[in-house]
Design an enzyme around this catalytic site. Structure first.
Site, mmCIF file in Angstrom:
data_model
loop_
_atom_site.group_PDB
_atom_site.id
_atom_site.type_symbol
_atom_site.label_atom_id
_atom_site.label_comp_id
_atom_site.label_asym_id
_atom_site.label_seq_id
_atom_site.Cartn_x
_atom_site.Cartn_y
_atom_site.Cartn_z
ATOM 1 N N LYS A 1 -9.553 -64.204 -84.348
ATOM 2 C CA LYS A 1 -9.806 -62.929 -85.021
ATOM 3 C C LYS A 1 -9.573 -63.054 -86.522
ATOM 4 C CE LYS A 1 -8.503 -58.025 -84.512
ATOM 5 N NZ LYS A 1 -7.751 -57.083 -83.649
ATOM 6 N N SER B 1 -10.227 -53.322 -82.086
ATOM 7 C CA SER B 1 -10.737 -53.885 -83.324
ATOM 8 C C SER B 1 -11.087 -55.372 -83.182
ATOM 9 C CB SER B 1 -9.674 -53.724 -84.430
ATOM 10 O OG SER B 1 -8.479 -54.448 -84.096
ATOM 11 N N SER C 1 -6.727 -53.216 -78.448
ATOM 12 C CA SER C 1 -7.740 -53.931 -79.216
ATOM 13 C C SER C 1 -8.145 -55.293 -78.655
ATOM 14 C CB SER C 1 -7.282 -54.101 -80.674
ATOM 15 O OG SER C 1 -7.377 -52.866 -81.351
#
Length: 440
Positions: free
Chosen positions: A77, A153, A177
């Site tokens: 990420k 996210s 997330s």
């Protein structure tokens, strides 16, 4: 994508000489470069990746000791520090920030033989659990339907896996997330037991690295195309900084599906599931029962799910207050009372797991929904509040319990089932998901 769909399959092929790390890395980089629709992988480092892949192949030829992820190209990420790659959190004010050190989890993945080829997209400042969009990299789309969200996210992480643009991913989970994107994209995602994976190297750009003393809410964990890959990733990244060698993943309670006792709740008035989600989950539970799994319906004794979802909301406010946003949102007396509430919730779940092995429930009440650019408080999904997505993920988050989102068969868009297990028994949830879905 190659025939090696999981990280375990890829590294096994590399070890056996059936494939080379360089071939797989070149192929992955080419797929990323050719993508014009999903927009999941937002930065790569081809020169480093190809050099590391060549070195990995040379190590195989030399008969060297090989790590459990040897030669596997993967991504992480964007919010996780990788030395030499930008860490912006999707914030234009930090568009040029490049850390000079990597997060501990990145170092551990590399030591295990993985090759970090690049980073995946995030929502601006990780501020949306349902969508992934920012002013630097733009919007990420769901590979199953480009008009729909991959979740947030860590939407780029889940979308990259679903689109075949990476073999393994590492994301973060504060308000679902990891789990929500995994469910919406049809992959596996693990929120580990709170505090198991170090959080250093995971902070907004430019903020000095300090020890995180509030790990119950914010966690980092893997996403993958198999439950077994989640296990491998957790095994190589878990443990306190400087003491990883002394940390061991607790073995699962069972290794045979029919030995599991599974608590089940598939619906609730606060976040009623759609017909599509309900049918898929009901079919999965029926299939488990036919395979000899003992099904026990109902919430644990002492667990009021609405009360715990509300308590989770307070803890999120406290998390942001401790990180400098809205420090006056509550009184000390309220914080003390809410901490007692949180610990009581954890105790109730731990007592439940003395007899029950895992708890199965929806990851979200819905499948992936269309992109929605309206202001946050104006959004709805299927006529329901946008934040209803948080209800099902809140209980494991509040208590710090490990939770796996696993894909279940569906006639339409992907559907995720959430598997929650006892504190520090991550592999019980992983193994159940593995056996229940036949992911290997």
């Amino acid at each position: 994508m190659s025939e090696y769909s999981t990280a375990q399959q890829a590294t096994a092929a590399i070890r056996a000489g059936q494939a080379s790390s360089r071939e797989l890395t070149e192929q992955l980089l080419a797929l990323i470069a050719a993508d014009t629709s999903v927009n999941a992988v937002v930065e790569t480092r081809p020169e480093y990746a190809l050099q590391a892949a060549t070195a990995a192949d040379e190590a195989v030829a030399a008969g060297a000791d090989l790590g459990p992820l040897h030669g596997v190209p993967m991504t992480v990420k964007e919010a996780i520090d990788v030395a030499g790659l930008r860490t912006t959190w999707g914030d234009p004010d930090s568009a040029d920030y490049v850390p000079d050190t990597s997060a501990t989890l990145v170092e551990r993945l590399t030591q295990a033989g993985a090759i970090i080829v690049g980073k995946t997209n995030v929502h601006t400042m990780l501020g949306d659990f349902g969508q992934t969009d920012n002013a630097i990299y733009g919007r990420t789309n769901n590979p199953h339907d480009l008009t729909r969200t991959p979740g947030g996210s860590s939407g780029g992480a889940a979308a990259a896996l679903a689109a075949g643009l990476t073999y393994l991913e590492y994301g973060s989970d504060l308000v679902g997330s990891i789990r929500l994107p995994a469910a919406y994209c049809g992959v596996y995602g693990l929120k580990p037991t709170a505090g198991v994976v170090p959080l250093d190297g995971f902070q907004p750009p430019g903020i000095p690295a300090v020890a995180n003393e509030f790990p119950s809410m914010s966690n980092v964990g893997p996403l993958a195309r198999s439950a077994g890959d989640l296990r491998t990733a957790l095994q190589v990244t878990g443990g306190p900084v400087g003491k990883a060698m002394s940390w061991r993943l607790e073995p699962p309670r069972h290794r045979t599906l029919s030995d599991f006792r599974v608590g089940v709740v598939l619906d609730h008035p606060d976040a009623p599931v759609t017909a599509e989600v309900g049918a898929a989950l009901s079919n999965q539970v029926d299939a488990l029962a036919r395979q000899g799994v003992k099904i026990i319906e109902g919430w644990p004794d002492g667990v009021d799910p609405s009360d715990q979802a509300e308590a989770f909301g307070f803890q999120i406010g406290l998390f942001f207050a401790l990180n400098g946003d809205g420090a006056d949102f509550s009184t000390l007396a309220e914080v003390v009372a809410e901490e007692r509430r949180r610990l009581a919730a954890r105790a109730a779940w731990q007592s439940y797991f003395s007899d029950i092995d895992v708890f199965l429930c929806p990851t979200s009440f819905t499948t992936a929904f269309p992109h929605d650019d309206r202001p946050f408080d104006e959004r709805t999904i299927e006529g329901r509040p946008y934040d209803a997505q948080v209800f099902w993920i809140s209980h494991a988050s509040l208590t710090g319990l490990p939770a796996v989102s696993m894909p279940v068969p569906s006639d339409g868009l992907p559907v995720g089932a959430q598997v929650i297990s006892a504190f520090h028994e991550d592999d019980t949830a992983i193994t159940f998901a593995d056996l229940a879905t036949g992911s290997l």
